[in-house]
Design a protein around this motif. Structure first.
Motif, PDB file in Angstrom:
ATOM      1  N   CYS A 127       0.832  -1.210   0.000  1.00 56.56           N
ATOM      2  CA  CYS A 127       0.000   0.000   0.000  1.00 56.56           C
ATOM      3  C   CYS A 127       0.863   1.254   0.000  1.00 56.56           C
ATOM      4  CB  CYS A 127      -0.924  -0.010   1.210  1.00 56.56           C
ATOM      5  SG  CYS A 127      -1.833   1.528   1.431  1.00 56.56           S
ATOM      6  N   ALA A 128       1.849   1.298   0.866  1.00 59.86           N
ATOM      7  CA  ALA A 128       2.664   2.510   0.986  1.00 59.86           C
ATOM      8  C   ALA A 128       3.645   2.664  -0.172  1.00 59.86           C
ATOM      9  CB  ALA A 128       3.427   2.496   2.312  1.00 59.86           C
ATOM     10  N   ARG A 129       4.200   1.556  -0.659  1.00 60.28           N
ATOM     11  CA  ARG A 129       5.260   1.650  -1.674  1.00 60.28           C
ATOM     12  C   ARG A 129       4.723   1.829  -3.089  1.00 60.28           C
ATOM     13  NH1 ARG A 129       7.534  -2.459  -2.805  1.00 60.28           N
ATOM     14  NH2 ARG A 129       6.408  -4.000  -1.582  1.00 60.28           N
ATOM     15  N   VAL A 130       3.776   0.944  -3.480  1.00 59.02           N
ATOM     16  CA  VAL A 130       3.354   0.938  -4.895  1.00 59.02           C
ATOM     17  C   VAL A 130       1.850   0.810  -5.057  1.00 59.02           C
ATOM     18  CG1 VAL A 130       5.541   0.012  -5.754  1.00 59.02           C
ATOM     19  CG2 VAL A 130       3.754  -1.574  -4.997  1.00 59.02           C
ATOM     20  N   GLY A 131       1.092   1.028  -3.983  1.00 57.15           N
ATOM     21  CA  GLY A 131      -0.341   0.822  -4.055  1.00 57.15           C
ATOM     22  C   GLY A 131      -1.157   2.053  -3.763  1.00 57.15           C
ATOM     23  N   CYS A 132      -1.959   1.971  -2.712  1.00 55.55           N
ATOM     24  CA  CYS A 132      -2.959   3.006  -2.465  1.00 55.55           C
ATOM     25  C   CYS A 132      -2.371   4.396  -2.268  1.00 55.55           C
ATOM     26  CB  CYS A 132      -3.843   2.621  -1.281  1.00 55.55           C
ATOM     27  SG  CYS A 132      -3.060   1.688   0.022  1.00 55.55           S
ATOM     28  N   MET A 133      -1.255   4.522  -1.569  1.00 51.62           N
ATOM     29  CA  MET A 133      -0.761   5.868  -1.264  1.00 51.62           C
ATOM     30  C   MET A 133      -0.122   6.569  -2.469  1.00 51.62           C
ATOM     31  SD  MET A 133      -2.115   6.148   1.509  1.00 51.62           S
ATOM     32  CE  MET A 133      -1.623   7.827   1.814  1.00 51.62           C
ATOM     33  N   PRO A 134       0.828   5.965  -3.195  1.00 56.21           N
ATOM     34  CA  PRO A 134       1.354   6.678  -4.365  1.00 56.21           C
ATOM     35  C   PRO A 134       0.302   6.904  -5.446  1.00 56.21           C
ATOM     36  CG  PRO A 134       2.258   4.457  -4.241  1.00 56.21           C
ATOM     37  CD  PRO A 134       1.572   4.719  -2.939  1.00 56.21           C
ATOM     38  N   SER A 135      -0.645   5.992  -5.574  1.00 59.06           N
ATOM     39  CA  SER A 135      -1.701   6.217  -6.576  1.00 59.06           C
ATOM     40  C   SER A 135      -2.546   7.421  -6.192  1.00 59.06           C
ATOM     41  CB  SER A 135      -2.573   4.969  -6.737  1.00 59.06           C
ATOM     42  OG  SER A 135      -3.359   4.733  -5.595  1.00 59.06           O
ATOM     43  N   LYS A 136      -2.810   7.617  -4.907  1.00 64.79           N
ATOM     44  CA  LYS A 136      -3.590   8.782  -4.486  1.00 64.79           C
ATOM     45  C   LYS A 136      -2.799  10.074  -4.646  1.00 64.79           C
ATOM     46  CE  LYS A 136      -6.634   5.856  -3.834  1.00 64.79           C
ATOM     47  NZ  LYS A 136      -5.792   4.771  -4.378  1.00 64.79           N
ATOM     48  N   LEU A 137      -1.487   9.986  -4.535  1.00 68.81           N
ATOM     49  CA  LEU A 137      -0.654  11.164  -4.804  1.00 68.81           C
ATOM     50  C   LEU A 137      -0.751  11.556  -6.277  1.00 68.81           C
ATOM     51  CD1 LEU A 137       2.397  10.181  -2.614  1.00 68.81           C
ATOM     52  CD2 LEU A 137       1.181  12.362  -2.430  1.00 68.81           C
ATOM     53  N   LEU A 138      -0.734  10.567  -7.162  1.00 69.32           N
ATOM     54  CA  LEU A 138      -0.877  10.849  -8.594  1.00 69.32           C
ATOM     55  C   LEU A 138      -2.276  11.396  -8.879  1.00 69.32           C
ATOM     56  CD1 LEU A 138       0.778  10.460 -11.274  1.00 69.32           C
ATOM     57  CD2 LEU A 138      -0.609   8.406 -11.629  1.00 69.32           C
ATOM     58  N   ILE A 139      -3.281  10.809  -8.239  1.00 75.60           N
ATOM     59  CA  ILE A 139      -4.658  11.270  -8.440  1.00 75.60           C
ATOM     60  C   ILE A 139      -4.824  12.697  -7.925  1.00 75.60           C
ATOM     61  CG2 ILE A 139      -7.035  10.905  -7.642  1.00 75.60           C
ATOM     62  CD1 ILE A 139      -6.386   7.849  -7.795  1.00 75.60           C
ATOM     63  N   ALA A 140      -4.173  13.035  -6.812  1.00 74.27           N
ATOM     64  CA  ALA A 140      -4.274  14.401  -6.287  1.00 74.27           C
ATOM     65  C   ALA A 140      -3.723  15.413  -7.289  1.00 74.27           C
ATOM     66  CB  ALA A 140      -3.517  14.510  -4.966  1.00 74.27           C
ATOM     67  N   ALA A 141      -2.609  15.083  -7.942  1.00 73.85           N
ATOM     68  CA  ALA A 141      -2.059  15.962  -8.973  1.00 73.85           C
ATOM     69  C   ALA A 141      -3.038  16.079 -10.139  1.00 73.85           C
ATOM     70  CB  ALA A 141      -0.710  15.431  -9.459  1.00 73.85           C
TER      71      ALA A 141
END
Length: 465
Positions: free
Chosen positions: A43-57
């Motif tokens: 989740c933290a490395r390649v899942g929910c969290m980085p994907s939400k960072l990309l979605i926020a941008a």
């Protein structure tokens, strides 16, 4: 070669393994956390969290490009700096990973072992080439990995998985996304809103997790406004041409399409990480895919002191479910043979698109026709949604004919992730539609749309009386 004797061996130090370790230790047992891969959780490395960072941008870019209807004009073209986008994604992701690593670092050194584990026999593990672990119980929490069909593996580094997206230093110009599940749609739309030319190639008409035909059709039309979305297509051929990929596919309407892309992002599902475990050396009963047959309620494999938690079992591949399962597996591993079933929370799923998609409770496809009524609301004329120019969406709520109890919902619409929590709480509390309508609804808020759907369902029930 040294040998370690332990009460509970936990294979995998991720979102299920860490809670399993803590639960076992809290119950007074000795426990060993074994990890051969990178720490920090998927989740933290390649899942929910980085994907939400990309979605926020992507949300920031999309909002900046749609200010004119409010009378707010941004001079010039909105410029998206792909390098800056990915720089923030990676730096914030790394900061979040550090928090997880700190929690692992805090675990006593004698309770951790580095290396890939494999079974020698039922209760004996070999870790790397240095340690054997004799355990009274074992928790398998090895997670899952993306499935990449052979036709895409042949493309080399032009075929990527979601892990690879978060290693980019810049955004590509044009990509194809194979698969219209949650990962494919989230990343596909986010990249499209960041200026990438995106084609999503789905199969069997799938649109994320949705099963309600009306909601699915509405969501498909919505995604088609952001990107090229072929929900029911068949890929006939893929080939690498230099540093590009050619794909030939046939759409649901029979049109033959051939196009060229920089990358193919393959989101064709995930598989449990059990291939390194040498499960054939145990007396566990395995299915045709080599997975132990286990009880989803207790997470126990047969009658053995082996428990499978998190993405490794594939039941509900979500972080909060993995954590719950890890705690249950760790507790049952200590209590064995006096084990207890896991008490699951209300089913809750969210797709972080724009507008969002959510599902709570029973899916429409799982409900028996004639046993429920459907309440509906369109967000196109919903007051607060129109005020914010976020008035796109359609919701269906399902209510039992006899008990009037809320059963579930599927929808696409604004603030879906927040409304989903209200509905999950209502479901877990076993509320009726009448009790839900007795709750306060402030004005003007998007949640008033939910009230409209509930009123529609109540009216349908009353008309049957």
């Amino acid at each position: 070669m040294k040998t370690v004797q332990i009460d509970v061996a936990i294979i995998g130090a991720g979102s299920a393994g860490l809670p399993a370790y803590r639960a076992a230790r809290s119950a007074g047992a000795s426990a060993l956390l074994i990890e051969g891969g990178p720490h920090g959780t998927t989740c933290a490395r390649v899942g929910c969290m980085p994907s939400k960072l990309l979605i926020a941008a992507a949300e920031a870019a999309h909002a900046a490009q749609h200010t004119a209807p409010f009378g707010v004009h941004v001079d010039g073209t909105v410029r998206i700096d792909g390098r800056k986008v990915m720089q923030r994604v990676k730096s914030e992701r790394d900061r979040l990973v550090v928090f997880v690593l700190d929690s692992v670092e805090a675990i006593p050194a004698d309770d951790k072992l580095t290396g890939y584990a494999r079974f020698i026999d039922d209760g004996l593990l070999q870790v790397g080439e240095h340690t054997r672990v004799r355990a009274r119980s074992v928790v398998i929490a090895t997670g899952s990995s993306p499935v990449v069909p052979a036709m895409y593996r042949a493309l080399g580094d032009r075929a990527i998985i979601n892990d690879d997206v978060f290693a980019w230093s810049d955004l590509p110009r044009k990509i194809a996304v194979v698969g219209a599940g949650v990962i494919g749609l989230e990343l596909g739309q986010a990249l499209a809103h960041l200026g990438v030319d995106v084609t999503v190639i789905g199969a069997r008409g799938r649109v994320g997790p949705l099963t309600d035909p009306a909601i699915k059709a509405y969501a498909e039309r919505t995604f088609q406004d952001s990107l090229r979305f072929e929900a029911q297509a068949e890929v006939e051929a893929v080939s690498r041409v230099g540093d590009a990929v050619q794909i030939r596919f046939r759409t649901g309407s029979g049109e033959l399409v051939e196009d060229t892309f920089e990358y193919v992002l393959v989101t064709a599902g995930r598989k449990p990480n059990v291939e390194r475990l040498a499960l054939q050396n145990t007396s566990l009963t395995l299915d045709s895919q080599g997975m132990p047959i286990y009880d989803p309620a207790t997470l126990q494999a047969g009658a053995h002191p082996v428990f499978i938690a998190g993405d490794a079992n594939g039941v509900l591949p979500l972080l909060h479910e993995a954590a719950d399962e890890g705690r249950a597996a760790g507790t049952n591993a200590v209590r064995f043979p006096e084990i207890v079933p896991l008490t699951r929370r209300a089913p809750l799923a969210v797709l972080f698109s724009n507008p969002g998609i959510a599902m709570v409770g029973a899916r429409q496809a799982d409900l028996e026709p004639g046993t429920f009524v459907t309440g509906e609301v369109s967000f196109e004329d919903q007051g607060r949604s129109r005020v914010m120019l976020k008035n796109r969406g359609l919701m269906h709520v399902y209510v039992d004919n006899v008990s009037r109890q809320f059963l579930g919902a599927e929808w696409i619409g604004p603030d879906a992730e927040h409304i989903a929590h209200l509905l999950a709480w209502a479901l877990q509390m076993k509320l009726t539609v009448d009790a839900m309508l007795a709750m306060p609804f402030y004005h003007p808020v998007v949640e008033e749309g939910l009230r409209t759907a509930l009123r529609h369902a109540a009216a349908a029930l009353n008309s049957r009386d």
